[in-house]
Design an enzyme around this catalytic site. Structure first.
Site, PDB file in Angstrom:
ATOM      1  CG  HIS A 195       1.593   3.826  10.844  1.00 15.84           C
ATOM      2  ND1 HIS A 195       2.193   2.913  10.017  1.00 15.84           N
ATOM      3  CD2 HIS A 195       0.314   3.396  11.001  1.00 15.84           C
ATOM      4  CE1 HIS A 195       1.320   1.972   9.675  1.00 15.84           C
ATOM      5  NE2 HIS A 195       0.172   2.247  10.250  1.00 15.84           N
ATOM      6  CG  LEU A 213      -1.899  -1.086   1.417  1.00 22.73           C
ATOM      7  CD1 LEU A 213      -2.514  -1.033   2.819  1.00 22.73           C
ATOM      8  CD2 LEU A 213      -2.979  -0.959   0.347  1.00 22.73           C
ATOM      9  NE  ARG A 266      -3.489   2.407   6.495  1.00 25.32           N
ATOM     10  CZ  ARG A 266      -2.417   1.768   6.002  1.00 25.32           C
ATOM     11  NH1 ARG A 266      -1.779   0.881   6.742  1.00 25.32           N
ATOM     12  NH2 ARG A 266      -2.009   2.011   4.768  1.00 25.32           N
ATOM     13  CG  ASP A 286       1.708  -3.293   2.765  1.00 27.92           C
ATOM     14  OD1 ASP A 286       2.743  -2.668   2.471  1.00 27.92           O
ATOM     15  OD2 ASP A 286       0.600  -3.062   2.241  1.00 27.92           O
ATOM     16  CB  CYS A 335       7.571  -0.627   9.586  1.00 26.58           C
ATOM     17  SG  CYS A 335       7.617   1.099   9.247  1.00 26.58           S
ATOM     18  CD  GLU A 373       6.419  -0.133  14.346  1.00 28.00           C
ATOM     19  OE1 GLU A 373       7.213   0.098  15.254  1.00 28.00           O
ATOM     20  OE2 GLU A 373       6.267   0.628  13.376  1.00 28.00           O
ATOM     21  CG  ASP A 374       2.186  -1.359  10.748  1.00 27.74           C
ATOM     22  OD1 ASP A 374       2.441  -0.503  11.614  1.00 27.74           O
ATOM     23  OD2 ASP A 374       2.572  -1.284   9.566  1.00 27.74           O
ATOM     24  NE  ARG A 415       0.017  -4.030   6.637  1.00 32.25           N
ATOM     25  CZ  ARG A 415       1.009  -3.516   7.356  1.00 32.25           C
ATOM     26  NH1 ARG A 415       1.118  -2.201   7.464  1.00 32.25           N
ATOM     27  NH2 ARG A 415       1.893  -4.292   7.950  1.00 32.25           N
TER      28      ARG A 415
HETATM   29  C1  LIG Z   1       5.833   3.322  11.235  1.00 33.59           C
HETATM   30  N1  LIG Z   1       5.355   2.749  10.001  1.00 33.59           N
HETATM   31  C2  LIG Z   1       5.482   3.587   8.895  1.00 33.59           C
HETATM   32  C3  LIG Z   1       4.825   1.455   9.998  1.00 33.59           C
HETATM   33  N2  LIG Z   1       4.762   0.875  11.071  1.00 33.59           N
HETATM   34  N3  LIG Z   1       4.349   0.812   8.928  1.00 33.59           N
HETATM   35  C4  LIG Z   1       4.499   1.061   7.547  1.00 33.59           C
HETATM   36  C5  LIG Z   1       3.510   0.283   6.724  1.00 33.59           C
HETATM   37  C6  LIG Z   1       3.589   0.583   5.267  1.00 33.59           C
HETATM   38  C7  LIG Z   1       2.579  -0.142   4.440  1.00 33.59           C
HETATM   39  N4  LIG Z   1       2.841   0.061   3.045  1.00 33.59           N
HETATM   40  C8  LIG Z   1       1.165   0.308   4.730  1.00 33.59           C
HETATM   41  O1  LIG Z   1       0.689   1.222   4.067  1.00 33.59           O
HETATM   42  O2  LIG Z   1       0.523  -0.235   5.612  1.00 33.59           O
END
Ligand SMILES: CN(C)C(=N)NCCC[C@H](N)C(=O)O
Length: 264
Positions: free
Chosen positions: A168, A24, A138, A67, A254, A72-73, A92
């Site tokens: 984020h 993404l 998000r 992704d 991330c 981390e997410d 995701r």
């Molecule tokens: C702190 N950051 C930036 C993150 N923890 N995650 C980045 C996720 C990127 C992925 N393309 C998306 O759009 O979800």
């Protein structure tokens, strides 16, 4: 839990999916991702963690999730509790199960952010007992309040922060070992949240650090002026090239989840 087990520094990482280039993008224009280079950069990132004394624990790769490398997410770990995320981007959400599996195997107590609440780990910045949650991208108000309900009984001070300029909260700010919050000002919604502890850095990637322990920090190689400032403050800076992940709005934070108190 034995003291020895409490101190094993481990970090979750997740090998890039072959579909990484389809990841993404929200706040930047799409540019082509070189998958082979991304894999080499990911290996370099994992090696940097290992060189700094971290044992990397691989989450089962999620080949159909472009992704998934941004592990981390999928979770917020606090002590021995793992709060499983409900990512704000529906595509995701299938990533979370793999993270849950490995954390359960390692003895974590799993709780979860439940729909309709959404929360991405990248929106959660922890330092000491304070947990800042970026709301407006998000992560929504409901997701943040569920996180508060999970973490406040554990002693955390959970504070929400407005966050819409970048993907984020940790795309905008992270914390140095001494608790100084670093951010590239044009991308930080409200630096006054951090008052005197806020330090402006000259480059976007200069706002992203992973704490490796002691005075060591890991950061991207494309922020040399910020790196110099950190060295002037007495920090040891390890730099890694993560250009292919930056094309997908990723940063150094991330790509891992640090597990300081992983039992077993
Ligand atoms: C702190 N950051 C930036 C993150 N923890 N995650 C980045 C996720 C990127 C992925 N393309 C998306 O759009 O979800």
């Amino acid at each position: 839990m034995e003291d020895r087990e409490m101190t094993i520094p481990r970090a979750l990482v997740r090998r890039p999916s072959p579909r990484l280039p389809e990841g993404l993008v929200t706040h930047i224009d799409r540019s082509p991702v070189d998958l082979d280079l991304a894999v080499r950069q990911w290996e370099g990132y994992a090696a940097a963690l290992q060189d700094a004394g971290w044992t990397t624990v691989e989450v089962e790769p999620a080949e159909d999730c472009p992704d998934s490398v941004f592990v981390e997410d999928t979770v917020v770990v606090y002590g021995s509790v793992a709060v499983l995320a409900n990512p704000g981007a529906p595509e995701r959400r299938p990533e979370v199960a793999g993270t849950a599996e490995v954390l359960e195997e390692h003895g974590y107590t799993l709780v979860e952010i439940e729909a309709p609440g959404t929360l991405d780990g990248g929106d959660v910045l922890k330092h000491g007992g304070t947990v800042w949650v970026g709301v407006g991208g998000r992560t929504d108000v409901e997701g943040a309040s569920q996180l508060r309900a999970h973490l406040e009984p554990l002693g955390a001070d959970v504070r929400t922060v407005p966050q819409t300029r970048v993907l984020h909260l940790k795309s905008a700010v992270t914390a140095l070992p001494d608790g100084t919050v670093v951010g590239h000002e044009p991308l930080v919604q409200d630096p006054s949240v951090w008052g005197e502890r806020f330090l402006a850095v000259p480059e976007e990637s200069g706002a992203h650090v992973v704490l490796l322990g002691g005075d060591r920090v890991l950061m991207a190689a494309d922020a040399p002026r910020s790196a110099r400032r950190f060295r002037e403050r007495g920090l040891e800076v390890v730099e890694v090239d993560i250009s292919e992940f930056e094309k997908l709005e990723g940063c150094v934070t991330c790509l891992s989840v640090r597990l300081r108190s992983l039992p077993g």
